[in-house]
Design an enzyme around this catalytic site. Structure first.
Site, mmCIF file in Angstrom:
data_model
loop_
_atom_site.group_PDB
_atom_site.id
_atom_site.type_symbol
_atom_site.label_atom_id
_atom_site.label_comp_id
_atom_site.label_asym_id
_atom_site.label_seq_id
_atom_site.Cartn_x
_atom_site.Cartn_y
_atom_site.Cartn_z
ATOM 1 N N ASP A 11 3.064 4.620 -16.324
ATOM 2 C CA ASP A 11 3.621 4.331 -15.014
ATOM 3 C C ASP A 11 5.107 3.981 -15.248
ATOM 4 O OD1 ASP A 11 3.843 3.537 -12.271
ATOM 5 O OD2 ASP A 11 3.660 1.455 -12.950
ATOM 6 N N ASP A 13 7.735 2.358 -12.707
ATOM 7 C CA ASP A 13 8.250 1.095 -12.155
ATOM 8 C C ASP A 13 7.379 -0.086 -12.582
ATOM 9 O OD1 ASP A 13 10.387 2.340 -10.643
ATOM 10 O OD2 ASP A 13 8.820 3.135 -9.347
ATOM 11 N N TYR A 22 11.030 0.424 -4.507
ATOM 12 C CA TYR A 22 11.693 1.663 -4.086
ATOM 13 C C TYR A 22 13.085 1.807 -4.700
ATOM 14 C CZ TYR A 22 7.869 2.009 -0.764
ATOM 15 O OH TYR A 22 6.631 2.080 -0.196
ATOM 16 N N GLN A 55 6.172 8.264 -6.166
ATOM 17 C CA GLN A 55 7.501 8.037 -5.594
ATOM 18 C C GLN A 55 7.454 8.308 -4.092
ATOM 19 O OE1 GLN A 55 10.076 6.604 -7.070
ATOM 20 N NE2 GLN A 55 8.945 6.365 -8.981
ATOM 21 N N ALA A 56 6.660 7.479 -3.412
ATOM 22 C CA ALA A 56 6.500 7.649 -1.961
ATOM 23 C C ALA A 56 7.784 7.348 -1.204
ATOM 24 C CB ALA A 56 5.371 6.760 -1.451
ATOM 25 N N CYS A 92 4.756 11.988 -7.856
ATOM 26 C CA CYS A 92 4.187 12.353 -6.553
ATOM 27 C C CYS A 92 5.164 11.887 -5.487
ATOM 28 C CB CYS A 92 2.823 11.698 -6.348
ATOM 29 S SG CYS A 92 2.291 11.796 -4.613
ATOM 30 N N CYS A 102 -2.876 14.153 -0.731
ATOM 31 C CA CYS A 102 -2.553 15.053 -1.833
ATOM 32 C C CYS A 102 -3.431 14.685 -3.029
ATOM 33 C CB CYS A 102 -1.071 14.950 -2.205
ATOM 34 S SG CYS A 102 -0.612 13.347 -2.905
ATOM 35 N N LYS A 106 -1.406 8.666 -7.233
ATOM 36 C CA LYS A 106 -2.337 7.739 -7.866
ATOM 37 C C LYS A 106 -2.977 6.864 -6.783
ATOM 38 C CE LYS A 106 1.015 6.220 -10.565
ATOM 39 N NZ LYS A 106 1.773 5.417 -11.555
ATOM 40 N N ASP A 131 1.161 -1.278 -14.518
ATOM 41 C CA ASP A 131 1.237 -2.702 -14.141
ATOM 42 C C ASP A 131 0.396 -2.994 -12.903
ATOM 43 O OD1 ASP A 131 3.087 -1.279 -12.466
ATOM 44 O OD2 ASP A 131 4.065 -3.174 -11.974
HETATM 45 MG MG LIG Z 1 4.221 0.181 -11.425
HETATM 46 ZN ZN LIG Z 2 1.221 13.719 -4.170
#
Ligand SMILES: [Mg+2]
Ligand SMILES: [Zn+2]
Length: 183
Positions: A11, A13, A22, A55-56, A92, A102, A106, A131
């Site tokens: 992962d 971040d 973000y 990465q929404a 993503c 999708c 995750k 994390d």
């Molecule tokens: Mg994280």
């Molecule tokens: Zn996705």
């Protein structure tokens, strides 16, 4: 057929870089303590290093893919200066409220399964490190070994361990890397 490559799925971040919520500016990208050394150790141990990140913020319109690429270029440049090779980054950009569902977001294992196909990875001998328990759930779905690190949201998430139990818990990525060296 026997898959020969083993990987560390990371992962981003809160694991590789400090969680800021973000992250949308390369200037705000900072490695967590000991991470560069940790990645070097894992590199030397023969693991592929593959980032698996939601990465929404892209779906939400907080930043675009060009900015994300700039952030990743900064990360890769610094790592290369320290002789660390990050093999790939899967992200993503979706969010169900904005872009529909999708397979890659995750806790879906889509990004790991894509990496498996691309690099012929033995998932049973690979690790998903995150994390959050969302990362742990992702690793379990992909049949990887799972590691919760207590950086980022890790300490809060540790209190919520229940249905998804990590195989290992470490203070940070460096502690994991040092320990796996002895296995
Ligand atoms: Mg994280
Ligand atoms: Zn996705």
């Amino acid at each position: 057929m026997e898959n020969s490559n083993k990987a560390i799925f990371l992962d981003r971040d809160g694991v590789i870089n400090v969680e800021v919520g973000y992250l949308s500016n390369p200037d705000d990208f900072k490695f967590t303590e000991g991470t560069i050394e940790a990645l070097r150790i894992l590199n030397e141990k023969g693991y592929l290093l593959i980032v698996i990140t939601n990465q929404a913020g892209i779906a939400r319109g907080y930043y675009n893919e060009e900015i994300l690429t700039n952030i990743h270029n900064k990360m890769n440049t610094i790592l290369k200066e320290h002789s660390v090779i990050l093999d790939d980054i899967f992200y993503c950009p979706h969010h169900p409220e904005f872009t529909g569902s999708c397979d890659c977001r995750k806790p879906n294992p889509g990004m790991i399964l894509k990496a498996k196909e691309k690099y012929d990875i033995d998932l049973n001998n690979s690790y998903m490190i995150g994390d959050t328990l969302n990362d742990i759930q992702t690793g379990i779905k992909a049949k990887c070994k799972t590691v919760l690190v207590l950086t980022g949201y890790g300490k809060e998430e540790q209190k919520k361990i229940g249905p998804f139990i990590p195989d290992l818990i470490f203070k940070n990525l460096k502690e994991f890397a040092k320990n796996i060296l002895n296995q």
